[in-house]
Enzyme design. Sequence first.
Site, PDB file in Angstrom:
ATOM      1  N   VAL A  82       0.846  -1.207   0.000  1.00 19.72           N
ATOM      2  CA  VAL A  82       0.000   0.000   0.000  1.00 19.72           C
ATOM      3  C   VAL A  82       0.876   1.250   0.000  1.00 19.72           C
ATOM      4  CG1 VAL A  82      -1.748   1.279   1.280  1.00 19.72           C
ATOM      5  CG2 VAL A  82      -1.850  -1.227   1.186  1.00 19.72           C
ATOM      6  N   LYS A  83       0.584   2.125  -0.966  1.00 21.15           N
ATOM      7  CA  LYS A  83       1.355   3.367  -1.072  1.00 21.15           C
ATOM      8  C   LYS A  83       0.625   4.474  -0.317  1.00 21.15           C
ATOM      9  CE  LYS A  83       3.979   4.868  -5.068  1.00 21.15           C
ATOM     10  NZ  LYS A  83       3.912   5.067  -6.516  1.00 21.15           N
ATOM     11  N   VAL A  84       1.352   5.126   0.585  1.00 25.36           N
ATOM     12  CA  VAL A  84       0.761   6.185   1.415  1.00 25.36           C
ATOM     13  C   VAL A  84       1.631   7.433   1.278  1.00 25.36           C
ATOM     14  CG1 VAL A  84       0.294   6.851   3.832  1.00 25.36           C
ATOM     15  CG2 VAL A  84      -0.195   4.509   3.077  1.00 25.36           C
TER      16      VAL A  84
END
Length: 215
Positions: A82-84
Amino acid sequence: MKFFLDTGSIDEIRKANELGILDGVTTNPSLLAKEKKPYMEILREITTMVKGPISAEVTATDTAGMIREGREFAKIADNIVVKVPIIKAGVPAIKQLSSEGIEVNVTLCFSPLQALIAAKAGARFISPFIGRLDDVSTEGMKLIEDIVTIYTNYGLKTKVLVASVRHPMHVVEAALIGADICTMPFSVFDKLLNHPLTDVGLKNFLADWEKVTRK
Ligand code: G3P
């Protein structure tokens, strides 16, 4: 150093996969918006094509929303990351998702302190955007050097994923510094092997061989 493709295009991933050395894929909302299919469908397909980590970026900008989206992405497949974005609301989201065993790639990193905070929050990957720094007359590769130094100083395990790569020399420089991963558009990936002396050399070898075999 691992090679990731920075794309939402199934076709580009298929072509890059032909070399057999592709280690992962990174996507972002801008890249997925260019494609015709629904983004969840594209992400699902990519996870079946490439074994390594596949980054999917949240679009919520509040902590609860980022955590919710992150959990949804994580259900797609085991190799989803997951890219945050590295904003204030993102830091607790990085910490929460990481504590649940969901790997996080922290994006939109433009400073060494952002990278240090991402690592402290438990990020698996940090994505410094070097090309966009070069675009504003700031040496992007210096940021990679600084992050590698800081992570080494403190034994931080977060992987340095060089992003916003614009040409093969960025890849060479990242490898010389010892970055863990380079993610690049297909246009750069496709140029990595190019060398005119290889082409001329092969042409000459084949021409000489043909003279002998024709005799
Ligand atoms: O995926 C993030 C990053 O690689 C974007 O690159 O070329 O849009 O600055 P670019």
